[in-house]
Design a protein around this motif. Structure first.
Motif, PDB file in Angstrom:
ATOM      1  N   ARG A 161       0.830  -1.209   0.000  1.00 19.44           N
ATOM      2  CA  ARG A 161       0.000   0.000   0.000  1.00 19.44           C
ATOM      3  C   ARG A 161       0.865   1.259   0.000  1.00 19.44           C
ATOM      4  N   SER A 162       1.960   1.220   0.751  1.00 15.30           N
ATOM      5  CA  SER A 162       2.847   2.382   0.809  1.00 15.30           C
ATOM      6  C   SER A 162       3.452   2.689  -0.559  1.00 15.30           C
ATOM      7  N   MET A 163       3.896   1.630  -1.242  1.00 16.03           N
ATOM      8  CA  MET A 163       4.493   1.834  -2.558  1.00 16.03           C
ATOM      9  C   MET A 163       3.442   2.244  -3.587  1.00 16.03           C
ATOM     10  N   MET A 164       2.227   1.705  -3.437  1.00 13.60           N
ATOM     11  CA  MET A 164       1.155   2.114  -4.329  1.00 13.60           C
ATOM     12  C   MET A 164       0.841   3.589  -4.136  1.00 13.60           C
ATOM     13  N   ALA A 165       0.899   4.043  -2.883  1.00 11.17           N
ATOM     14  CA  ALA A 165       0.653   5.455  -2.610  1.00 11.17           C
ATOM     15  C   ALA A 165       1.717   6.316  -3.281  1.00 11.17           C
ATOM     16  N   SER A 166       2.985   5.846  -3.233  1.00 12.53           N
ATOM     17  CA  SER A 166       4.066   6.572  -3.898  1.00 12.53           C
ATOM     18  C   SER A 166       3.836   6.609  -5.404  1.00 12.53           C
ATOM     19  N   ALA A 167       3.374   5.473  -5.950  1.00  6.96           N
ATOM     20  CA  ALA A 167       3.098   5.422  -7.385  1.00  6.96           C
ATOM     21  C   ALA A 167       1.965   6.375  -7.746  1.00  6.96           C
ATOM     22  N   GLN A 168       0.947   6.449  -6.896  1.00  3.89           N
ATOM     23  CA  GLN A 168      -0.171   7.360  -7.162  1.00  3.89           C
ATOM     24  C   GLN A 168       0.293   8.814  -7.130  1.00  3.89           C
ATOM     25  N   THR A 169       1.227   9.104  -6.237  1.00  5.01           N
ATOM     26  CA  THR A 169       1.788  10.456  -6.192  1.00  5.01           C
ATOM     27  C   THR A 169       2.501  10.771  -7.500  1.00  5.01           C
ATOM     28  N   MET A 170       3.241   9.795  -8.019  1.00  3.86           N
ATOM     29  CA  MET A 170       3.934   9.993  -9.286  1.00  3.86           C
ATOM     30  C   MET A 170       2.948  10.166 -10.433  1.00  3.86           C
ATOM     31  N   VAL A 171       1.838   9.429 -10.354  1.00  3.93           N
ATOM     32  CA  VAL A 171       0.791   9.602 -11.378  1.00  3.93           C
ATOM     33  C   VAL A 171       0.302  11.039 -11.372  1.00  3.93           C
ATOM     34  N   SER A 172       0.091  11.587 -10.165  1.00  7.52           N
ATOM     35  CA  SER A 172      -0.370  12.967 -10.050  1.00  7.52           C
ATOM     36  C   SER A 172       0.655  13.932 -10.644  1.00  7.52           C
ATOM     37  N   TRP A 173       1.935  13.669 -10.370  1.00  7.66           N
ATOM     38  CA  TRP A 173       2.982  14.515 -10.964  1.00  7.66           C
ATOM     39  C   TRP A 173       2.947  14.443 -12.485  1.00  7.66           C
ATOM     40  N   GLY A 174       2.770  13.234 -12.982  1.00 10.31           N
ATOM     41  CA  GLY A 174       2.715  13.063 -14.426  1.00 10.31           C
ATOM     42  C   GLY A 174       1.542  13.806 -15.047  1.00 10.31           C
ATOM     43  N   GLN A 175       0.396  13.771 -14.383  1.00 12.22           N
ATOM     44  CA  GLN A 175      -0.780  14.470 -14.895  1.00 12.22           C
ATOM     45  C   GLN A 175      -0.560  15.976 -14.921  1.00 12.22           C
ATOM     46  N   VAL A 176       0.032  16.496 -13.848  1.00 12.52           N
ATOM     47  CA  VAL A 176       0.322  17.932 -13.803  1.00 12.52           C
ATOM     48  C   VAL A 176       1.327  18.312 -14.887  1.00 12.52           C
ATOM     49  N   ALA A 177       2.347  17.460 -15.071  1.00 10.33           N
ATOM     50  CA  ALA A 177       3.349  17.737 -16.110  1.00 10.33           C
ATOM     51  C   ALA A 177       2.709  17.729 -17.492  1.00 10.33           C
ATOM     52  N   SER A 178       1.783  16.812 -17.728  1.00  9.00           N
ATOM     53  CA  SER A 178       1.095  16.759 -19.026  1.00  9.00           C
ATOM     54  C   SER A 178       0.272  18.024 -19.260  1.00  9.00           C
ATOM     55  N   GLU A 179      -0.406  18.486 -18.214  1.00  8.23           N
ATOM     56  CA  GLU A 179      -1.176  19.726 -18.326  1.00  8.23           C
ATOM     57  C   GLU A 179      -0.251  20.908 -18.631  1.00  8.23           C
ATOM     58  N   GLY A 180       0.919  20.904 -17.970  1.00  5.12           N
ATOM     59  CA  GLY A 180       1.881  21.980 -18.225  1.00  5.12           C
ATOM     60  C   GLY A 180       2.402  21.953 -19.641  1.00  5.12           C
ATOM     61  N   ALA A 181       2.625  20.739 -20.183  1.00  2.00           N
ATOM     62  CA  ALA A 181       3.107  20.619 -21.557  1.00  2.00           C
ATOM     63  C   ALA A 181       2.103  21.203 -22.536  1.00  2.00           C
ATOM     64  N   ILE A 182       0.825  20.954 -22.268  1.00  2.00           N
ATOM     65  CA  ILE A 182      -0.234  21.491 -23.139  1.00  2.00           C
ATOM     66  C   ILE A 182      -0.331  22.996 -22.983  1.00  2.00           C
ATOM     67  N   LEU A 183      -0.251  23.459 -21.738  1.00  3.58           N
ATOM     68  CA  LEU A 183      -0.421  24.882 -21.452  1.00  3.58           C
ATOM     69  C   LEU A 183       0.696  25.713 -22.083  1.00  3.58           C
ATOM     70  N   PHE A 184       1.934  25.273 -21.923  1.00  2.00           N
ATOM     71  CA  PHE A 184       3.065  26.066 -22.411  1.00  2.00           C
ATOM     72  C   PHE A 184       3.399  25.790 -23.866  1.00  2.00           C
ATOM     73  N   GLY A 185       2.857  24.679 -24.392  1.00  2.00           N
ATOM     74  CA  GLY A 185       2.995  24.403 -25.811  1.00  2.00           C
ATOM     75  C   GLY A 185       4.424  24.315 -26.306  1.00  2.00           C
ATOM     76  N   ASP A 186       4.686  24.903 -27.458  1.00  2.00           N
ATOM     77  CA  ASP A 186       5.982  24.796 -28.125  1.00  2.00           C
ATOM     78  C   ASP A 186       6.956  25.826 -27.572  1.00  2.00           C
ATOM     79  N   THR A 187       7.282  25.679 -26.296  1.00  2.00           N
ATOM     80  CA  THR A 187       8.235  26.563 -25.623  1.00  2.00           C
ATOM     81  C   THR A 187       9.223  25.697 -24.848  1.00  2.00           C
ATOM     82  N   SER A 188      10.259  26.347 -24.310  1.00  2.00           N
ATOM     83  CA  SER A 188      11.217  25.592 -23.501  1.00  2.00           C
ATOM     84  C   SER A 188      10.537  24.967 -22.294  1.00  2.00           C
ATOM     85  N   ALA A 189       9.646  25.742 -21.652  1.00  2.00           N
ATOM     86  CA  ALA A 189       8.920  25.218 -20.486  1.00  2.00           C
ATOM     87  C   ALA A 189       8.040  24.051 -20.899  1.00  2.00           C
ATOM     88  N   GLY A 190       7.360  24.174 -22.035  1.00  2.00           N
ATOM     89  CA  GLY A 190       6.506  23.098 -22.520  1.00  2.00           C
ATOM     90  C   GLY A 190       7.299  21.842 -22.820  1.00  2.00           C
TER      91      GLY A 190
END
Length: 220
Positions: A161-190
């Protein structure tokens, strides 16, 4: 190979008195040279090697009470428990919950009561209460009712359960990063966000697959 007898020890002493080396004494006794050298090193005193004293010392060592071995074992187990506590603290556990969890893991019993934890950890009931509340809250232990007492169990599924929780946290990071990629588009930040999202997605996928593949080991 049988142990040295008193006669063997007297032969060693006589051989040394005659100027024989360890190798020659060993050859005549049909023993390894290391056996002779260790025997002399272990038992030589201010008056040289005395076979009768060496025999007595050997017998005394053989009669050491089992209590000494028990004390040594308990000391080793205590040292291991301290290492486990250190690892848990490094993982982010507060010290008292780490001590309580380590205690549950190394206990011979499958579970311990709060009173048993108090005695083993030599702390106050309030400290144990706070520790088990913390551990229960993060799913590392479970509580079982035993009459009017509660018993605490280090749950085999806790690390999963502890490791699954860590994996879920990483999933959340990945989702936020994907949103950032879309938001910033074709830029260095994106581009940075897109790279982060891709890396996290692949790592998380591998982690979840590994957790599922090896979970059965917790119950084997």
């Amino acid at each position: 190979m049988p142990r040295l007898t008193l006669e063997d020890r007297r032969f060693i002493a006589d051989g040394m008195a005659d100027g024989l080396g360890y190798a020659e004494i060993a050859r005549r006794l049909n023993r390894p040279t290391s056996t002779i050298s260790r025997e002399v090193a272990r038992n030589i005193g201010s008056h040289g090697y005395q076979p009768d004293q060496a025999e007595d010392r050997t017998r005394q060592r053989g009669r050491r009470p089992k209590q000494h071995k028990q004390v040594a074992r308990e000391r080793t187990e205590h040292q291991f428990e301290g290492k486990l506590v250190a690892v848990l603290i490094e993982k982010g556990f507060p010290r008292m919950p780490a001590r309580a969890l380590a205690c549950l893991y190394v206990a011979e019993s499958d579970s311990l009561t709060a009173a048993e934890l108090v005695r083993r950890l030599k702390v106050s009931p309030a400290s144990v209460s706070a520790a088990v509340q913390y551990l229960s809250g993060i799913g590392m232990i479970r509580r079982e009712h035993d009459g009017r007492r509660d018993r605490y169990v280090a749950d085999n599924d806790a690390w999963f359960r502890s490791m699954m929780a860590s994996a879920q946290t990483m999933v959340s990071w990945g989702q936020v990063a994907s949103e950032g990629a879309i938001l910033f588009g074709d830029t260095s930040a994106g581009a940075r966000m897109a790279t982060m999202a891709k890396f996290i997605d692949h790592v998380t996928e591998d982690m979840l697959a590994a957790f599922d593949r090896w979970r059965h080991l917790l119950y084997s």
